[in-house]
Design an enzyme around this catalytic site. Structure first.
Site, PDB file in Angstrom:
ATOM      1  N   LEU A   1       0.870  -1.182   0.000  1.00  0.00           N
ATOM      2  CA  LEU A   1       0.000   0.000   0.000  1.00  0.00           C
ATOM      3  C   LEU A   1       0.901   1.225   0.000  1.00  0.00           C
ATOM      4  CD1 LEU A   1      -2.674  -0.965   2.719  1.00  0.00           C
ATOM      5  CD2 LEU A   1      -3.007  -0.957   0.254  1.00  0.00           C
ATOM      6  N   ASP A   2       0.431   2.299  -0.596  1.00  0.00           N
ATOM      7  CA  ASP A   2       1.207   3.540  -0.590  1.00  0.00           C
ATOM      8  C   ASP A   2       1.392   4.039   0.839  1.00  0.00           C
ATOM      9  OD1 ASP A   2       1.403   3.513  -3.321  1.00  0.00           O
ATOM     10  OD2 ASP A   2      -0.227   4.937  -3.652  1.00  0.00           O
ATOM     11  N   LYS A   3       2.426   4.820   1.024  1.00  0.00           N
ATOM     12  CA  LYS A   3       2.746   5.378   2.346  1.00  0.00           C
ATOM     13  C   LYS A   3       1.545   6.070   2.985  1.00  0.00           C
ATOM     14  CE  LYS A   3       5.613   9.077   4.296  1.00  0.00           C
ATOM     15  NZ  LYS A   3       6.667  10.081   3.993  1.00  0.00           N
TER      16      LYS A   3
END
Length: 353
Positions: free
Chosen positions: A144-146
């Site tokens: 997942l993105d930051k």
């Protein structure tokens, strides 16, 4: 000459005494300079403390935004054991094959330049906290993105991790996201099927972004749909979306990415539907790096000034994941508190599942 040399005329001090005098004077100057440096440092610390006190927003909404940014920064700087403990507290499901966590905001999954703490680095510690000191490290299955929160699956063995990665690759995992966006999509439900490619944005601050690479365009002469040459670097991208609620110039959307291209949901919403995600400062503009511009009604409901909009976090949450691992496992994570508070402030009421 003899009398002159032996009388009361001026004489040079002995060499050793001169050196001692110079040493004492030099030490005195060094001590004075050190004292002045310490006093200057104290004044700077006091001034910084005063500035921080003055900068604390009185409005609760602005304070929450500031606190979230500070929490994200702290979690990347704390001892790995502390981050592992935070992830353990966010555990939502466990069995003999997998561990599922509710990923917090602002924590990168992988390391990189300037990253002090990431989820990948603390998986051995997390495994020991969940089981015992002899536990094997957990394994990443997807990313997942930051700035994205929500459901994240970890495997207890390499074999299980490989099986789950294959399920993701062959699109057998059903992923449902929630996002708060600016504006309402038209139509209210549909599918965005436009390839995505990474391009350099040439401006005074050159940078790279993902963007649309459509296979068709409208002819300026007669308005007909014309097929264009396919960009060989573009990746197929398909996103299903549905409007769940609308208010205050914003929408709550349910999103199902069929493919898994980098920043797919953000790009399809911003450039495909014209509804960028709230707090997505990167994809709210194309040619510049600037804070997202919010409608007056949205600012009013959030009790936020436009000048403070740059602190607004990305409102994108991995809400549900359906995993066909033997029998199908449905995994659900509640949105983080800042997301829930924004829903309440914007009066975006979602029906209970």
């Amino acid at each position: 000459m003899a009398a002159a040399s032996g009388g009361g005329g001026l004489r040079r001090p002995a060499t050793g005494l001169g050196r001692a005098v110079r040493t004492i004077c030099g030490s005195g100057r060094a001590a004075a300079e050190a004292l002045r440096a310490e006093q200057l440092a104290e004044r700077l610390r006091a001034r910084r403390s005063e500035e921080e006190k003055r900068e604390i927003p009185k409005d609760p909404a602005q304070r929450r935004v500031r606190e979230l940014a500070a929490l994200s920064k702290r979690l990347q700087q704390v001892h790995p054991n502390v981050l592992a403990k935070v992830l353990k507290q966010g555990t939502v499901y466990r069995n003999e094959e997998i561990v599922v966590i509710n990923k917090p905001y602002g924590i990168p999954v992988h390391g990189g330049p300037g990253v002090k703490n990431c989820i990948a680095d603390v998986l051995p510690i997390l495994a020991k906290m969940l089981e015992n000191m002899k536990a094997e490290p957990l394994h990443l299955c997807h990313r997942l993105d930051k700035e994205t929160t929500g459901v994240m699956v970890l495997a207890r063995s390499k074999e299980v991790a490989e099986r789950i990665r294959l399920l993701f690759k062959t699109r057998q995992v059903e992923k449902i996201y929630w996002a708060i966006s600016l504006g309402d999509p038209d139509p209210a439900e549909g599918i965005v099927e436009i390839p995505i490619v990474e391009k350099e944005v040439r401006s005074h601050q050159s940078h790279y972004k993902m963007t649309l690479a459509p296979n068709y365009r409208l002819s300026p002469e007669d308005g007909k749909v014309v097929k264009i040459r396919k960009n060989r670097n573009a990746e197929s991208a398909v996103t299903r979306y549905r409007l769940l609620a609308s208010s205050s110039a914003c929408s709550l959307l349910e999103l199902q990415p069929i493919t898994g291209v980098k920043h797919q949901i953000r790009v399809h919403l911003a450039y495909g539907l014209g509804c960028p995600i709230l707090g997505d400062h990167k994809y709210s503009h194309w040619s510049k790096l600037a804070p997202q511009k919010l409608p007056e009604i949205t600012l009013k409901r959030l009790k936020l000034e436009q000048s403070k909009a740059r602190h607004l976090p990305l409102h994108l949450h991995a809400h549900r994941l359906s995993l066909p691992l033997g029998e199908r496992i449905d995994l659900v994570c509640k949105p983080p508190l800042f997301f829930q508070k924004t829903l309440k402030q914007l009066e975006l009421d979602v029906a209970k599942d």
